[in-house]
Enzyme design. Sequence first.
Site, PDB file in Angstrom:
ATOM      1  N   CYS A  87     -94.022  79.545  28.196  1.00  0.00           N
ATOM      2  CA  CYS A  87     -95.371  79.389  27.651  1.00  0.00           C
ATOM      3  C   CYS A  87     -95.339  78.985  26.184  1.00  0.00           C
ATOM      4  O   CYS A  87     -94.766  79.694  25.340  1.00  0.00           O
ATOM      5  CB  CYS A  87     -96.150  80.696  27.815  1.00  0.00           C
ATOM      6  SG  CYS A  87     -97.816  80.599  27.104  1.00  0.00           S
ATOM      7  N   ARG A  90     -98.006  81.232  23.074  1.00  0.00           N
ATOM      8  CA  ARG A  90     -97.817  82.675  22.911  1.00  0.00           C
ATOM      9  C   ARG A  90     -98.223  83.254  21.564  1.00  0.00           C
ATOM     10  O   ARG A  90     -98.137  84.460  21.357  1.00  0.00           O
ATOM     11  CB  ARG A  90     -96.345  83.025  23.172  1.00  0.00           C
ATOM     12  CG  ARG A  90     -95.996  83.011  24.628  1.00  0.00           C
ATOM     13  CD  ARG A  90     -94.531  83.354  24.828  1.00  0.00           C
ATOM     14  NE  ARG A  90     -93.669  82.187  24.800  1.00  0.00           N
ATOM     15  CZ  ARG A  90     -92.344  82.224  24.710  1.00  0.00           C
ATOM     16  NH1 ARG A  90     -91.745  83.397  24.592  1.00  0.00           N
ATOM     17  NH2 ARG A  90     -91.627  81.119  24.731  1.00  0.00           N
ATOM     18  N   TRP A 261    -106.135  79.098  28.142  1.00  0.00           N
ATOM     19  CA  TRP A 261    -106.927  77.882  28.267  1.00  0.00           C
ATOM     20  C   TRP A 261    -105.976  76.702  28.388  1.00  0.00           C
ATOM     21  O   TRP A 261    -104.779  76.809  28.096  1.00  0.00           O
ATOM     22  CB  TRP A 261    -107.897  77.700  27.101  1.00  0.00           C
ATOM     23  CG  TRP A 261    -107.284  77.837  25.749  1.00  0.00           C
ATOM     24  CD1 TRP A 261    -106.566  76.908  25.064  1.00  0.00           C
ATOM     25  CD2 TRP A 261    -107.348  79.001  24.904  1.00  0.00           C
ATOM     26  NE1 TRP A 261    -106.167  77.417  23.856  1.00  0.00           N
ATOM     27  CE2 TRP A 261    -106.644  78.694  23.722  1.00  0.00           C
ATOM     28  CE3 TRP A 261    -107.938  80.275  25.030  1.00  0.00           C
ATOM     29  CZ2 TRP A 261    -106.508  79.614  22.681  1.00  0.00           C
ATOM     30  CZ3 TRP A 261    -107.798  81.174  23.986  1.00  0.00           C
ATOM     31  CH2 TRP A 261    -107.093  80.839  22.836  1.00  0.00           C
ATOM     32  N   GLU A 266    -101.503  69.136  30.328  1.00  0.00           N
ATOM     33  CA  GLU A 266    -101.262  69.736  31.657  1.00  0.00           C
ATOM     34  C   GLU A 266    -102.062  68.987  32.721  1.00  0.00           C
ATOM     35  O   GLU A 266    -101.597  68.757  33.834  1.00  0.00           O
ATOM     36  CB  GLU A 266    -101.675  71.209  31.673  1.00  0.00           C
ATOM     37  CG  GLU A 266    -100.907  72.086  30.724  1.00  0.00           C
ATOM     38  CD  GLU A 266    -101.317  73.544  30.887  1.00  0.00           C
ATOM     39  OE1 GLU A 266    -102.234  73.987  30.159  1.00  0.00           O
ATOM     40  OE2 GLU A 266    -100.750  74.235  31.750  1.00  0.00           O
TER      41      GLU A 266
HETATM   42  N1  ARG Z   1     -99.991  73.869  34.315  1.00  0.00           N
HETATM   43  C1  ARG Z   1    -100.901  74.656  35.100  1.00  0.00           C
HETATM   44  C2  ARG Z   1    -102.082  73.793  35.556  1.00  0.00           C
HETATM   45  O1  ARG Z   1    -102.165  72.681  35.162  1.00  0.00           O
HETATM   46  C3  ARG Z   1    -101.434  75.841  34.328  1.00  0.00           C
HETATM   47  C4  ARG Z   1    -100.393  76.765  33.747  1.00  0.00           C
HETATM   48  C5  ARG Z   1    -100.937  77.697  32.704  1.00  0.00           C
HETATM   49  N2  ARG Z   1    -101.488  76.963  31.594  1.00  0.00           N
HETATM   50  C6  ARG Z   1    -102.150  77.508  30.559  1.00  0.00           C
HETATM   51  N3  ARG Z   1    -102.618  76.705  29.639  1.00  0.00           N
HETATM   52  N4  ARG Z   1    -102.334  78.812  30.434  1.00  0.00           N
HETATM   53  O2  ARG Z   1    -102.961  74.210  36.254  1.00  0.00           O
END
Ligand code: ARG
Length: 387
Positions: A87, A90, A261, A266
């Site tokens: 992560c 953090r 968030w 991602e």
């Molecule tokens: N990578 C994952 C997704 O796209 C989420 C993982 C957690 N990500 C976060 N920003 N807390 O759904």
Amino acid sequence: MATNAAVPAPRQEARCPVTAPRAPREVDLAEAEDFITQFHTETTPAETLEGRLHQVRSEIDATGTYTHTLDELTFGARVAWRNSARCIGRLYWNSLRLRDMRHVESPAGVATECVEHLRDATRGGRIRSTITVFAPDRPGNPGPRIHNEQLVRYAGHRTASGKVRGDGRNTDITDLARALGWQRPEPPGRFDVLPIIVSSGTCAPEIFEIPPDAVLEVPLSHPDHEWFADLRLRWHAVPAISNMPLVVGGVTYPAAPFNGWYLGTEIGARNLVDADRYDLLPVIAERLGMDTSSERTLWRDRAMVEMVRAVQHSFDAAGVTMADHHGESKRFLTHVAREEKAGRRCPADWSWIVPPVSGGLTPVYHRYYDEPDPELRPAFISPQRTS
Ligand code: ARG
């Protein structure tokens, strides 16, 4: 084992597609002692360490397990986040909010509180990092389990032609939902929110629809290209991991969904882009009029940046919290420096920390980190299976 009277008996047992129930054992005393000691070293609780250790030992002697105080559990969940080597976000580990639902273990109760978690964490877009902790495993009595990898996931419908409509990552959980009686929308769409699938300790998964008003979604548009909105892409606001057991002081909480968030990359550089997910780069490149005849035109790279721009722009326009990879990378190095100052190791998995676009433009790329340690506790551990 306590079950909700309104919940039907586990009729699916014989053909249940998930594996046999776990049989949790007694809590390991040394793990419990290590955790209680760590809690007393890093914080200043009212009771003495010796007094608390004595209590914990006798409770384990008598029952094979023990009950965390609310402060211990909150600290444990926060440190589990701090220990999450994958992560990048953090820095704010110490502000994780905890919803104590340890008294909830029926599938219907778990599903209801998962929906409340979403509402509570979403706050119309001002997202708060939150964890809901459900009943733990106890000797011979496993706690409830959520089968979905996140509380909100889009279905991946297998089509007759062998393709997938929706999110290719979620075909198995979509099959499971349907086997359990989920009535998918007809015709199936690309962004159908899956029901939550929960089992109490024994193997009897049940499905629960999430009310649409509990799922905030952001329609995607591009700051420069009007046609982008016509693609009718969207993504949900809150990533809430729901299949990683939380392990604190020897106690396992198999259902402990937690959210932060999103980071724009991602969604914009992975979920909508990976070939086995939405695979949208060819569509974007074509609309941008790019030459896709050779990889050497770098059409993929260029289209990907436009996708990330669209995602960030749309979340900003909708007032939904979202980080970007430049800011988040800097914040992560602040976190690493703080941990070092506190005299702690900060394990990090380089291949997860470095963003999937523009890696070398971010400071996290240009260094190494403490090796991840799979034995480190408290921790969110890998799911035994993802159904
Ligand atoms: N990578 C994952 C997704 O796209 C989420 C993982 C957690 N990500 C976060 N920003 N807390 O759904």
